[in-house]
Design a protein around this motif. Structure first.
Motif, PDB file in Angstrom:
ATOM      1  N   ARG A 110       0.812  -1.229   0.000  1.00 13.42           N
ATOM      2  CA  ARG A 110       0.000   0.000   0.000  1.00 13.42           C
ATOM      3  C   ARG A 110       0.839   1.270   0.000  1.00 13.42           C
ATOM      4  N   VAL A 148      -7.131   5.855   9.427  1.00 17.84           N
ATOM      5  CA  VAL A 148      -7.221   4.393   9.275  1.00 17.84           C
ATOM      6  C   VAL A 148      -5.807   3.827   9.214  1.00 17.84           C
ATOM      7  N   LYS A 150      -3.454   0.727   8.425  1.00 19.97           N
ATOM      8  CA  LYS A 150      -3.543  -0.500   7.608  1.00 19.97           C
ATOM      9  C   LYS A 150      -2.182  -1.162   7.534  1.00 19.97           C
ATOM     10  N   GLY A 158     -10.505  -5.417   4.088  1.00 21.86           N
ATOM     11  CA  GLY A 158     -10.474  -4.787   5.414  1.00 21.86           C
ATOM     12  C   GLY A 158      -9.623  -5.519   6.440  1.00 21.86           C
ATOM     13  N   GLN A 161      -6.892  -3.836   9.226  1.00 16.30           N
ATOM     14  CA  GLN A 161      -7.261  -2.402   9.283  1.00 16.30           C
ATOM     15  C   GLN A 161      -7.807  -2.016  10.640  1.00 16.30           C
ATOM     16  N   GLU A 185      -3.713   6.343   7.090  1.00 19.60           N
ATOM     17  CA  GLU A 185      -4.360   7.176   6.080  1.00 19.60           C
ATOM     18  C   GLU A 185      -5.398   8.054   6.745  1.00 19.60           C
ATOM     19  N   SER A 186      -5.535   9.287   6.263  1.00 20.77           N
ATOM     20  CA  SER A 186      -6.646  10.130   6.708  1.00 20.77           C
ATOM     21  C   SER A 186      -7.946   9.400   6.420  1.00 20.77           C
ATOM     22  N   PHE A 187      -8.879   9.507   7.341  1.00 21.76           N
ATOM     23  CA  PHE A 187     -10.194   8.913   7.102  1.00 21.76           C
ATOM     24  C   PHE A 187     -10.916   9.774   6.068  1.00 21.76           C
ATOM     25  N   VAL A 188     -11.382   9.144   5.007  1.00 17.05           N
ATOM     26  CA  VAL A 188     -12.087   9.888   3.957  1.00 17.05           C
ATOM     27  C   VAL A 188     -13.587   9.784   4.209  1.00 17.05           C
ATOM     28  N   PHE A 190     -16.324   9.797   2.626  1.00 20.50           N
ATOM     29  CA  PHE A 190     -16.711   9.770   1.210  1.00 20.50           C
ATOM     30  C   PHE A 190     -18.220   9.775   1.021  1.00 20.50           C
ATOM     31  N   GLU A 193     -18.176   5.056  -2.913  1.00 20.36           N
ATOM     32  CA  GLU A 193     -16.975   4.401  -3.441  1.00 20.36           C
ATOM     33  C   GLU A 193     -17.287   3.937  -4.857  1.00 20.36           C
ATOM     34  N   HIS A 216     -19.852  -1.588   0.458  1.00 20.79           N
ATOM     35  CA  HIS A 216     -19.186  -2.622   1.258  1.00 20.79           C
ATOM     36  C   HIS A 216     -19.969  -2.886   2.537  1.00 20.79           C
ATOM     37  N   HIS A 219     -16.384  -4.182   5.377  1.00 20.12           N
ATOM     38  CA  HIS A 219     -15.208  -4.016   4.523  1.00 20.12           C
ATOM     39  C   HIS A 219     -15.186  -4.957   3.324  1.00 20.12           C
ATOM     40  N   PHE A 260     -12.483   6.744  -3.986  1.00 20.65           N
ATOM     41  CA  PHE A 260     -13.493   7.406  -3.163  1.00 20.65           C
ATOM     42  C   PHE A 260     -13.951   8.654  -3.916  1.00 20.65           C
ATOM     43  N   ASN A 270      -8.067   4.792  -3.867  1.00 18.86           N
ATOM     44  CA  ASN A 270      -7.812   4.015  -2.646  1.00 18.86           C
ATOM     45  C   ASN A 270      -6.842   2.880  -2.927  1.00 18.86           C
ATOM     46  N   GLU A 271      -7.122   2.133  -3.968  1.00 16.57           N
ATOM     47  CA  GLU A 271      -6.351   0.907  -4.193  1.00 16.57           C
ATOM     48  C   GLU A 271      -6.391   0.525  -5.664  1.00 16.57           C
TER      49      GLU A 271
HETATM   50  P1  AMP Z   1      -9.188  -1.435   1.485  1.00 16.03           P
HETATM   51  O1  AMP Z   1      -8.739  -2.732   2.079  1.00 16.03           O
HETATM   52  O2  AMP Z   1      -8.150  -0.367   1.497  1.00 16.03           O
HETATM   53  O3  AMP Z   1      -9.815  -1.604   0.125  1.00 16.03           O
HETATM   54  O4  AMP Z   1     -10.358  -0.913   2.429  1.00 16.03           O
HETATM   55  C1  AMP Z   1     -11.577  -1.606   2.560  1.00 16.03           C
HETATM   56  C2  AMP Z   1     -12.682  -0.600   2.786  1.00 16.03           C
HETATM   57  O5  AMP Z   1     -12.421   0.153   3.996  1.00 16.03           O
HETATM   58  C3  AMP Z   1     -12.809   0.443   1.691  1.00 16.03           C
HETATM   59  O6  AMP Z   1     -13.551  -0.045   0.618  1.00 16.03           O
HETATM   60  C4  AMP Z   1     -13.511   1.556   2.453  1.00 16.03           C
HETATM   61  O7  AMP Z   1     -14.880   1.271   2.607  1.00 16.03           O
HETATM   62  C5  AMP Z   1     -12.846   1.506   3.834  1.00 16.03           C
HETATM   63  N1  AMP Z   1     -11.686   2.407   3.856  1.00 16.03           N
HETATM   64  C6  AMP Z   1     -10.415   2.087   3.525  1.00 16.03           C
HETATM   65  N2  AMP Z   1      -9.578   3.142   3.637  1.00 16.03           N
HETATM   66  C7  AMP Z   1     -10.344   4.182   4.043  1.00 16.03           C
HETATM   67  C8  AMP Z   1     -10.070   5.573   4.327  1.00 16.03           C
HETATM   68  N3  AMP Z   1      -8.830   6.098   4.241  1.00 16.03           N
HETATM   69  N4  AMP Z   1     -11.119   6.332   4.715  1.00 16.03           N
HETATM   70  C9  AMP Z   1     -12.362   5.829   4.814  1.00 16.03           C
HETATM   71  N5  AMP Z   1     -12.675   4.532   4.572  1.00 16.03           N
HETATM   72  C10 AMP Z   1     -11.688   3.713   4.180  1.00 16.03           C
END
Ligand code: AMP
Length: 366
Positions: A110, A148, A150, A158, A161, A185-188, A190, A193, A216, A219, A260, A270-271
């Motif tokens: 990441r 968040v 990770k 998720g 996390q 990571e800053s919490f977004v 949003f 997604e 989701h 997660h 997001f 995000n990814e």
């Molecule tokens: P990820 O494993 O990074 O894909 O995260 C899984 C889910 O967690 C995402 O699809 C979002 O719903 C939530 N999430 C991950 N990162 C963030 C973030 N920085 N701010 C808010 N929600 C997040």
């Protein structure tokens, strides 16, 4: 023997796939429609792709098995990106590997992924590398809470996390995350997604599916709504971002980009995943060319198909006990059911998906 990368790998050839889950299974099914054979390699026996393809069941570290595998296929690809470096290196020396090791390498971590986005000017949430509870506390002060935490590697759906809220103790959060290096990571906050999936060939042609909205639960992807209910301008931005990333990585294959949409209407990546993606399953039933067929076309050097959406669609994952409702889905005339052949139902396990089709413009309001 390595193939000339500029020559198409014709139907009748064998595609090697690292990993043997449902993404490999659906790739092998699409490949079969175009006259290809598939051979999957994974440590797991009786997994979804093995039911529909030739299989080697061996650890990724088994050099002799990898040698035999490389000798028996015409091109190698991946249905998941966390294949060990040595394994990919060995394969790359023997056979054409698409997408390249460099693409996998970026998406495996990441931090590396976010650093890469920064170098190509693609916006993401603000982030910092963290190496322990003290560095976590400092990063939380710099970025603000909530944030968040990770793991940098092997995190998906998720896993690994931890939310760092106003009252979260850095020691506790660090222990819960459970890795030696993390990313905060800053919490977004949003609005929604979304994701976009782009296919790209070795001569630089690309085609992108309509961006979709992803919802989701715990997660894990629960529902994909195609197309995403967003403005044309935002959809264009999402497509542009996906295309830009694929081009700068010189990716050959498929790239899924999860994003997001903030409440201010900004897109943050995000990814990324350099392979078919759960949020593209709707394309099997609602597009002229599915993500899996497009993937096969891209890695084999064939012309890309039309990604045009002929129907609107809502894809619902069947997770754990959801699979018990399969008879209901079968009796719904608008539903297309896809089961992955997994015998053991476990909580959180993706067992299948169902896509409901609607005529264009008539999908129910999300
Ligand atoms: P990820 O494993 O990074 O894909 O995260 C899984 C889910 O967690 C995402 O699809 C979002 O719903 C939530 N999430 C991950 N990162 C963030 C973030 N920085 N701010 C808010 N929600 C997040």
């Amino acid at each position: 023997m390595k193939l000339d990368p500029d020559r198409p790998i014709p139907p009748g050839s064998t595609i090697g796939i690292m990993g043997s889950g449902q993404l490999g299974r659906m790739t092998a099914l699409a490949a079969a429609c175009l006259g290809y054979r598939c051979h999957v390699f994974s440590p797991e026996a009786d997994s979804p792709a093995e039911h529909v393809a030739a299989a080697t069941v061996a650890p990724y570290s088994d050099a002799a098995a990898l040698e035999r595998f490389a000798a028996s296929v015409d091109v190698v690809t991946f249905e998941f990106e966390n294949v060990p470096h040595d394994c990919v290196k060995l394969l790359s020396e023997r056979v054409c590997v698409r997408p390249s090791w460099e693409c996998l390498h970026i998406s495996q971590d990441r931090l590396r992924e976010k650093d890469y986005m920064a170098t190509i000017g693609v916006p993401t949430a603000a982030y910092e590398k963290v190496t322990g509870p003290d560095s976590l506390a400092r990063a939380a002060t710099n970025l603000g809470r909530p944030a968040v935490l990770k793991t940098t590697r092997l995190g998906y759906d998720g896993k690994g996390q931890v939310m760092v809220g106003e009252d979260t103790d850095p020691q506790t959060a660090w222990a819960e995350m459970g890795a030696e290096i993390g990313i905060l990571e800053s919490f977004v906050d949003f609005e929604r997604e979304i994701s976009a999936i782009v296919a790209r060939t070795s001569d630089g042609h690309s085609a992108t599916f309509d961006p979709v909205e992803n919802r989701h639960v715990n997660h894990i992807l629960d529902t994909t709504i195609a197309p995403a209910p967003i403005s044309k301008a935002l959809a264009r931005d999402a497509v542009d971002i996906a295309g830009r990333i694929a081009q700068s990585m010189d990716l050959v294959g498929l790239l899924a980009v999860e994003m997001f949409v903030t409440r201010q209407g900004e897109i943050l990546v995000n990814e990324i995943a350099p392979r078919p993606h759960n949020s593209g399953h709707w394309t099997i039933d609602a597009c002229i060319t599915s993500q899996f067929e497009q993937f096969v076309r891209a890695i084999c050097g064939l012309p890309l198909g039309s990604p045009e959406r002929h129907s609107d669609a809502v894809m619902k994952n069947l997770i754990g006990a959801d699979i018990e409702d399969w008879p209901e889905h079968l009796s719904d005339g608008s539903a297309k059911l896809h089961l992955y052949g997994k015998l053991e139902t476990r909580s959180g396990r993706k067992m299948g998906h169902v896509t409901r089709l609607f005529s264009k413009g008539s999908a129910p309001a999300p």
